[in-house]
Write a protein that holds these residues in place. Structure first.
Motif, PDB file in Angstrom:
ATOM      1  N   PRO A 213       0.797  -1.233   0.000  1.00  0.00           N
ATOM      2  CA  PRO A 213       0.000   0.000   0.000  1.00  0.00           C
ATOM      3  C   PRO A 213       0.825   1.277   0.000  1.00  0.00           C
ATOM      4  O   PRO A 213       0.322   2.332  -0.397  1.00  0.00           O
ATOM      5  CB  PRO A 213      -0.840  -0.118   1.271  1.00  0.00           C
ATOM      6  CG  PRO A 213      -0.136  -1.128   2.116  1.00  0.00           C
ATOM      7  CD  PRO A 213       0.520  -2.065   1.171  1.00  0.00           C
ATOM      8  N   GLU A 214       2.077   1.203   0.417  1.00  0.00           N
ATOM      9  CA  GLU A 214       2.901   2.415   0.424  1.00  0.00           C
ATOM     10  C   GLU A 214       3.449   2.762  -0.957  1.00  0.00           C
ATOM     11  O   GLU A 214       4.049   3.828  -1.140  1.00  0.00           O
ATOM     12  CB  GLU A 214       4.053   2.275   1.418  1.00  0.00           C
ATOM     13  CG  GLU A 214       5.014   1.135   1.142  1.00  0.00           C
ATOM     14  CD  GLU A 214       4.620  -0.148   1.853  1.00  0.00           C
ATOM     15  OE1 GLU A 214       5.503  -1.018   2.021  1.00  0.00           O
ATOM     16  OE2 GLU A 214       3.431  -0.296   2.230  1.00  0.00           O
ATOM     17  N   THR A 215       3.251   1.899  -1.955  1.00  0.00           N
ATOM     18  CA  THR A 215       3.676   2.210  -3.316  1.00  0.00           C
ATOM     19  C   THR A 215       2.913   3.428  -3.821  1.00  0.00           C
ATOM     20  O   THR A 215       1.689   3.478  -3.743  1.00  0.00           O
ATOM     21  CB  THR A 215       3.434   1.006  -4.242  1.00  0.00           C
ATOM     22  OG1 THR A 215       4.045  -0.150  -3.676  1.00  0.00           O
ATOM     23  CG2 THR A 215       4.021   1.258  -5.615  1.00  0.00           C
ATOM     24  N   SER A 216       3.603   4.399  -4.370  1.00  0.00           N
ATOM     25  CA  SER A 216       3.004   5.718  -4.613  1.00  0.00           C
ATOM     26  C   SER A 216       1.802   5.688  -5.535  1.00  0.00           C
ATOM     27  O   SER A 216       0.813   6.388  -5.300  1.00  0.00           O
ATOM     28  CB  SER A 216       4.065   6.671  -5.180  1.00  0.00           C
ATOM     29  OG  SER A 216       4.577   6.180  -6.410  1.00  0.00           O
ATOM     30  N   PHE A 217       1.840   4.881  -6.599  1.00  0.00           N
ATOM     31  CA  PHE A 217       0.786   4.962  -7.604  1.00  0.00           C
ATOM     32  C   PHE A 217      -0.391   4.031  -7.338  1.00  0.00           C
ATOM     33  O   PHE A 217      -1.392   4.096  -8.031  1.00  0.00           O
ATOM     34  CB  PHE A 217       1.352   4.657  -8.994  1.00  0.00           C
ATOM     35  CG  PHE A 217       2.004   3.311  -9.109  1.00  0.00           C
ATOM     36  CD1 PHE A 217       1.262   2.150  -9.246  1.00  0.00           C
ATOM     37  CD2 PHE A 217       3.389   3.206  -9.089  1.00  0.00           C
ATOM     38  CE1 PHE A 217       1.873   0.917  -9.349  1.00  0.00           C
ATOM     39  CE2 PHE A 217       4.007   1.967  -9.184  1.00  0.00           C
ATOM     40  CZ  PHE A 217       3.249   0.821  -9.313  1.00  0.00           C
ATOM     41  N   ILE A 218      -0.300   3.142  -6.357  1.00  0.00           N
ATOM     42  CA  ILE A 218      -1.307   2.097  -6.232  1.00  0.00           C
ATOM     43  C   ILE A 218      -2.624   2.611  -5.665  1.00  0.00           C
ATOM     44  O   ILE A 218      -3.663   1.986  -5.829  1.00  0.00           O
ATOM     45  CB  ILE A 218      -0.771   0.923  -5.370  1.00  0.00           C
ATOM     46  CG1 ILE A 218      -1.672  -0.321  -5.508  1.00  0.00           C
ATOM     47  CG2 ILE A 218      -0.628   1.330  -3.916  1.00  0.00           C
ATOM     48  CD1 ILE A 218      -1.779  -0.852  -6.900  1.00  0.00           C
ATOM     49  N   SER A 219      -2.619   3.763  -5.022  1.00  0.00           N
ATOM     50  CA  SER A 219      -3.828   4.249  -4.338  1.00  0.00           C
ATOM     51  C   SER A 219      -4.506   5.400  -5.070  1.00  0.00           C
ATOM     52  O   SER A 219      -5.150   6.247  -4.452  1.00  0.00           O
ATOM     53  CB  SER A 219      -3.465   4.679  -2.905  1.00  0.00           C
ATOM     54  OG  SER A 219      -2.940   3.606  -2.173  1.00  0.00           O
ATOM     55  N   ARG A 220      -4.420   5.410  -6.395  1.00  0.00           N
ATOM     56  CA  ARG A 220      -4.850   6.574  -7.152  1.00  0.00           C
ATOM     57  C   ARG A 220      -6.306   6.561  -7.595  1.00  0.00           C
ATOM     58  O   ARG A 220      -6.707   7.387  -8.398  1.00  0.00           O
ATOM     59  CB  ARG A 220      -3.951   6.750  -8.387  1.00  0.00           C
ATOM     60  CG  ARG A 220      -2.524   7.128  -8.052  1.00  0.00           C
ATOM     61  CD  ARG A 220      -1.696   7.395  -9.285  1.00  0.00           C
ATOM     62  NE  ARG A 220      -2.211   8.497 -10.074  1.00  0.00           N
ATOM     63  CZ  ARG A 220      -1.610   8.966 -11.162  1.00  0.00           C
ATOM     64  NH1 ARG A 220      -0.487   8.413 -11.584  1.00  0.00           N
ATOM     65  NH2 ARG A 220      -2.140   9.963 -11.834  1.00  0.00           N
ATOM     66  N   SER A 221      -7.117   5.655  -7.075  1.00  0.00           N
ATOM     67  CA  SER A 221      -8.512   5.651  -7.508  1.00  0.00           C
ATOM     68  C   SER A 221      -9.395   5.004  -6.450  1.00  0.00           C
ATOM     69  O   SER A 221      -8.954   4.723  -5.329  1.00  0.00           O
ATOM     70  CB  SER A 221      -8.657   4.950  -8.859  1.00  0.00           C
ATOM     71  OG  SER A 221      -9.941   5.202  -9.427  1.00  0.00           O
ATOM     72  N   ASP A 222     -10.652   4.761  -6.832  1.00  0.00           N
ATOM     73  CA  ASP A 222     -11.690   4.360  -5.882  1.00  0.00           C
ATOM     74  C   ASP A 222     -11.444   3.012  -5.215  1.00  0.00           C
ATOM     75  O   ASP A 222     -12.061   2.706  -4.196  1.00  0.00           O
ATOM     76  CB  ASP A 222     -13.047   4.332  -6.595  1.00  0.00           C
ATOM     77  CG  ASP A 222     -13.578   5.719  -6.884  1.00  0.00           C
ATOM     78  OD1 ASP A 222     -13.682   6.516  -5.942  1.00  0.00           O
ATOM     79  OD2 ASP A 222     -13.894   6.001  -8.050  1.00  0.00           O
ATOM     80  N   HIS A 223     -10.570   2.193  -5.756  1.00  0.00           N
ATOM     81  CA  HIS A 223     -10.290   0.894  -5.136  1.00  0.00           C
ATOM     82  C   HIS A 223      -9.657   1.046  -3.755  1.00  0.00           C
ATOM     83  O   HIS A 223      -9.725   0.133  -2.935  1.00  0.00           O
ATOM     84  CB  HIS A 223      -9.402   0.051  -6.056  1.00  0.00           C
ATOM     85  CG  HIS A 223      -8.109   0.704  -6.397  1.00  0.00           C
ATOM     86  ND1 HIS A 223      -8.031   1.870  -7.124  1.00  0.00           N
ATOM     87  CD2 HIS A 223      -6.828   0.378  -6.083  1.00  0.00           C
ATOM     88  CE1 HIS A 223      -6.778   2.228  -7.270  1.00  0.00           C
ATOM     89  NE2 HIS A 223      -6.028   1.344  -6.633  1.00  0.00           N
ATOM     90  N   LEU A 224      -9.039   2.199  -3.488  1.00  0.00           N
ATOM     91  CA  LEU A 224      -8.437   2.420  -2.166  1.00  0.00           C
ATOM     92  C   LEU A 224      -9.456   2.237  -1.052  1.00  0.00           C
ATOM     93  O   LEU A 224      -9.169   1.603  -0.023  1.00  0.00           O
ATOM     94  CB  LEU A 224      -7.824   3.819  -2.093  1.00  0.00           C
ATOM     95  CG  LEU A 224      -7.381   4.280  -0.693  1.00  0.00           C
ATOM     96  CD1 LEU A 224      -6.283   3.378  -0.136  1.00  0.00           C
ATOM     97  CD2 LEU A 224      -6.938   5.734  -0.720  1.00  0.00           C
ATOM     98  N   ALA A 225     -10.664   2.775  -1.231  1.00  0.00           N
ATOM     99  CA  ALA A 225     -11.679   2.697  -0.181  1.00  0.00           C
ATOM    100  C   ALA A 225     -12.054   1.247   0.102  1.00  0.00           C
ATOM    101  O   ALA A 225     -12.280   0.868   1.265  1.00  0.00           O
ATOM    102  CB  ALA A 225     -12.916   3.507  -0.575  1.00  0.00           C
TER     103      ALA A 225
END
Length: 293
Positions: A213-225
């Motif tokens: 999860p700390e990878t910079s680009f992996i949290s760039r959209s709605d899947h984060l929630a």
């Protein structure tokens, strides 16, 4: 897969990208987009539902529908696309392309009798970034109905390939990038693409992987929630600003969608979604999704 019609999905892009859809600057256009999604889900034979979400003083709906599972209806796979844009951009790629793939999935799979349930949804407020309130509202609503969400994919920009990619991006692959724990999900989509998508000079297949999860680009959209709710989650993307010069620009118009690439992406989303609901990879006679997460 013979029922997939990329031309129909491209028509969705053309309709949605008629104008920018920024919640504060274009409130009427963004509401019209929500109404269009609702009408298309109804037209597909599904019942469209709404979850109102308020962010920065604007209330917009999560528009969603469900294809009930035949074997384990309490297990559900979720596919989303977001219908808002940044200011000034018509958002053909970002993210009318993802919404179009979601709608085509709904049309094709509405009568497919999947084993696990499939929820498709159009979301607002993605461009505001974390915490992605609309996505979280959908996930919490589904879990509140005592369902097990077996996986979630955010369809986030599916329309652009470049002969020569920027940086490390090869330019013609759809990226299916998940959090650690979503290895089965991304491999299922990769295999579905390898089985069902055709080859062309503008379609390089799917490149799949999972990342911490700390990878910079992996949290760039709605899947984060959904990841934060404990769900295996990933996003399908053409690489955004790593690839397309039209990212968040007024030039993000339907004429800059690369049609062969988009067609491969749509087929990937449809086939991968059905596989997530019905694949029996271990051959025990029960869909893998029905056995748990």
């Amino acid at each position: 897969m013979a029922a997939v019609r990329p031309d129909r999905a491209f028509a969705d892009i053309t309709t949605l990208a008629a104008s920018p859809r920024h919640p504060q600057e274009n409130p009427e256009a963004v509401r019209e987009a929500a109404a269009y999604i609702s009408s298309e889900l109804d037209e597909a034979g599904l019942e469209a539902h709404e979850i109102p979400v308020t962010s920065e003083g604007i209330t917009l709906p999560v528009v969603w529908a469900e294809i009930a599972g035949e074997s384990c209806a309490d297990k559900v796979f979720v596919l989303t696309g977001h219908y808002d844009t940044v200011a000034g951009s018509p958002g053909a790629d970002d993210d009318a392309s993802g919404v179009a793939a979601m709608l085509e999935t709904a049309r094709v799979l509405a009568r497919a009798e999947p084993d696990a349930s499939i929820v498709v949804a159009g979301l607002p407020f993605e461009e505001q970034g974390p915490p992605y309130p609309a996505s979280r509202a959908l996930g919490e609503a589904l879990q509140g109905d005592e369902r097990t969400i077996v996986g979630m994919v955010s369809a986030e920009m599916l329309g652009y390939a470049a002969p020569e990619g920027q940086g490390d991006d090869p330019g013609d692959t759809l990226l299916l990038l998940g959090y650690e724990g979503a290895e089965g999900l991304v491999e299922t989509f990769r295999a579905a693409a390898a089985t069902w998508t055709s080859t062309s000079e503008d379609w390089g297949g799917v490149e799949a992987g999972t990342y911490p999860p700390e990878t910079s680009f992996i949290s760039r959209s709605d899947h984060l929630a959904f990841y934060e709710l404990g769900v295996p989650a990933a996003f399908a993307t053409d690489g955004a600003d790593y690839r397309t010069p039209h990212y968040h620009q007024a030039s993000d118009t339907p004429d800059n969608i690369v049609r062969p690439f988009f067609e491969g992406a749509v087929t990937t989303i449809v086939s991968g979604t059905f596989a997530m609901s019905s694949l029996d990879a271990d051959g025990d006679g029960t869909a893998d999704a029905c056995g748990g997460v």
